[in-house]
Design an enzyme around this catalytic site. Structure first.
Site, PDB file in Angstrom:
ATOM      1  N   HIS A  22       7.316  -6.258   9.495  1.00 57.25           N
ATOM      2  CA  HIS A  22       7.196  -4.829   9.226  1.00 57.25           C
ATOM      3  C   HIS A  22       6.010  -4.296  10.016  1.00 57.25           C
ATOM      4  CE1 HIS A  22       3.961  -6.581   6.985  1.00 57.25           C
ATOM      5  NE2 HIS A  22       3.393  -5.394   7.034  1.00 57.25           N
TER       6      HIS A  22
ATOM      7  N   HIS B 282       0.911  -2.600  14.317  1.00 48.81           N
ATOM      8  CA  HIS B 282       1.294  -3.936  14.803  1.00 48.81           C
ATOM      9  C   HIS B 282       2.337  -4.534  13.874  1.00 48.81           C
ATOM     10  CE1 HIS B 282      -1.676  -4.731  11.665  1.00 48.81           C
ATOM     11  NE2 HIS B 282      -1.107  -5.917  11.521  1.00 48.81           N
TER      12      HIS B 282
HETATM   13  O1  3AM Z   1       0.027  -8.902   7.692  1.00 53.66           O
HETATM   14  P1  3AM Z   1       0.262  -7.534   8.241  1.00 53.66           P
HETATM   15  O2  3AM Z   1      -0.893  -6.997   9.006  1.00 53.66           O
HETATM   16  O3  3AM Z   1       1.527  -7.399   8.972  1.00 53.66           O
HETATM   17  O4  3AM Z   1      -1.488  -4.885   7.328  1.00 53.66           O
HETATM   18  C1  3AM Z   1      -1.729  -5.848   6.334  1.00 53.66           C
HETATM   19  C2  3AM Z   1      -0.471  -6.602   5.957  1.00 53.66           C
HETATM   20  O5  3AM Z   1       0.458  -6.620   6.965  1.00 53.66           O
HETATM   21  C3  3AM Z   1      -2.071  -5.140   5.099  1.00 53.66           C
HETATM   22  O6  3AM Z   1      -0.943  -5.089   4.262  1.00 53.66           O
HETATM   23  C4  3AM Z   1       0.128  -5.762   4.842  1.00 53.66           C
HETATM   24  C5  3AM Z   1       0.865  -6.581   3.811  1.00 53.66           C
HETATM   25  O7  3AM Z   1       0.018  -7.501   3.226  1.00 53.66           O
HETATM   26  N1  3AM Z   1      -3.144  -5.831   4.416  1.00 53.66           N
HETATM   27  C6  3AM Z   1      -3.062  -6.865   3.565  1.00 53.66           C
HETATM   28  N2  3AM Z   1      -4.268  -7.211   3.125  1.00 53.66           N
HETATM   29  C7  3AM Z   1      -5.125  -6.375   3.704  1.00 53.66           C
HETATM   30  C8  3AM Z   1      -6.530  -6.213   3.639  1.00 53.66           C
HETATM   31  N3  3AM Z   1      -7.284  -6.975   2.853  1.00 53.66           N
HETATM   32  C9  3AM Z   1      -4.405  -5.495   4.547  1.00 53.66           C
HETATM   33  N4  3AM Z   1      -5.001  -4.556   5.272  1.00 53.66           N
HETATM   34  C10 3AM Z   1      -6.321  -4.461   5.181  1.00 53.66           C
HETATM   35  N5  3AM Z   1      -7.076  -5.248   4.394  1.00 53.66           N
END
Ligand code: 3AM
Length: 174
Positions: A41, A123
């Site tokens: 996603h 991304h």
């Molecule tokens: O793993 P991605 O980046 O594709 O973007 C993060 C993640 O997608 C964001 O939420 C999505 C689903 O988990 N995310 C998760 N933890 C985060 C954090 N601690 C976060 N973005 C910022 N800080």
């Protein structure tokens, strides 16, 4: 009711998922397995832990957004060495994408849910915690994504691992 871990994001169609999977398996060498393709996603706004009243609030806010649909083009990859995230990125910062992500991020901050430490960096995460950077022997054949909807996803772990499940879907109106 227990709080949920929520984020707004854009999903992929099966066609794009298959396209990425086949490129990964043929042309990308890495020291660990990719993220689960069912979870691929593009995050618009991470909200962290959200209780029911806040969830209703962010849903009402997202429903009030009146934004046109748009297209994203993906042709390149990137790597963040601090967290070992290897990702696909849109070929330029799309103004329509930004006008969708920014209000959602700002609203989450206004509710005190999550303060984003980084500017919006669109991304699709393909590997997480991978070191060294995966080797790409042939770049991905560029592809496009028609963005007509976005979702509020719940991130939760079930017996078969991590799932990002849409709990609400929002249409973009041209
Ligand atoms: O793993 P991605 O980046 O594709 O973007 C993060 C993640 O997608 C964001 O939420 C999505 C689903 O988990 N995310 C998760 N933890 C985060 C954090 N601690 C976060 N973005 C910022 N800080």
């Amino acid at each position: 009711m227990a709080a949920k871990r929520l984020f707004f994001g854009i999903g992929l169609a099966p066609q794009q998922t298959t396209h990425i999977q086949s490129w990964l398996s043929q042309h990308v060498k890495a020291k660990k397995a990719p993220t689960l393709s069912r979870n691929w996603h593009l995050t618009l706004a991470f909200l962290a832990q959200v209780d029911k009243a806040q969830e209703d609030d962010v849903i009402a806010f997202a429903n009030r957004l009146m934004l046109p649909f748009f297209q994203l083009h993906f042709a390149s990859t990137g790597y963040w060495s601090h967290n070992g995230i290897f990702y696909l990125q849109p070929d330029h910062i799309n103004a329509a994408l930004r006008s969708l992500a920014e209000p959602l991020r700002e609203y989450g901050e206004k509710l005190g849910l999550y303060r984003n430490p980084y500017p919006f960096s669109p991304h699709i995460t393909l590997f997480r915690g991978v070191k060294p950077m995966p080797l790409v022997d042939v770049p991905i054949e560029p592809f496009s994504l028609d963005v007509t909807h976005f979702h509020l996803y719940q991130s939760h772990s079930l017996d078969d691992g991590l799932h990002y499940t849409p709990v609400e879907t929002f249409a973009l109106n041209a």
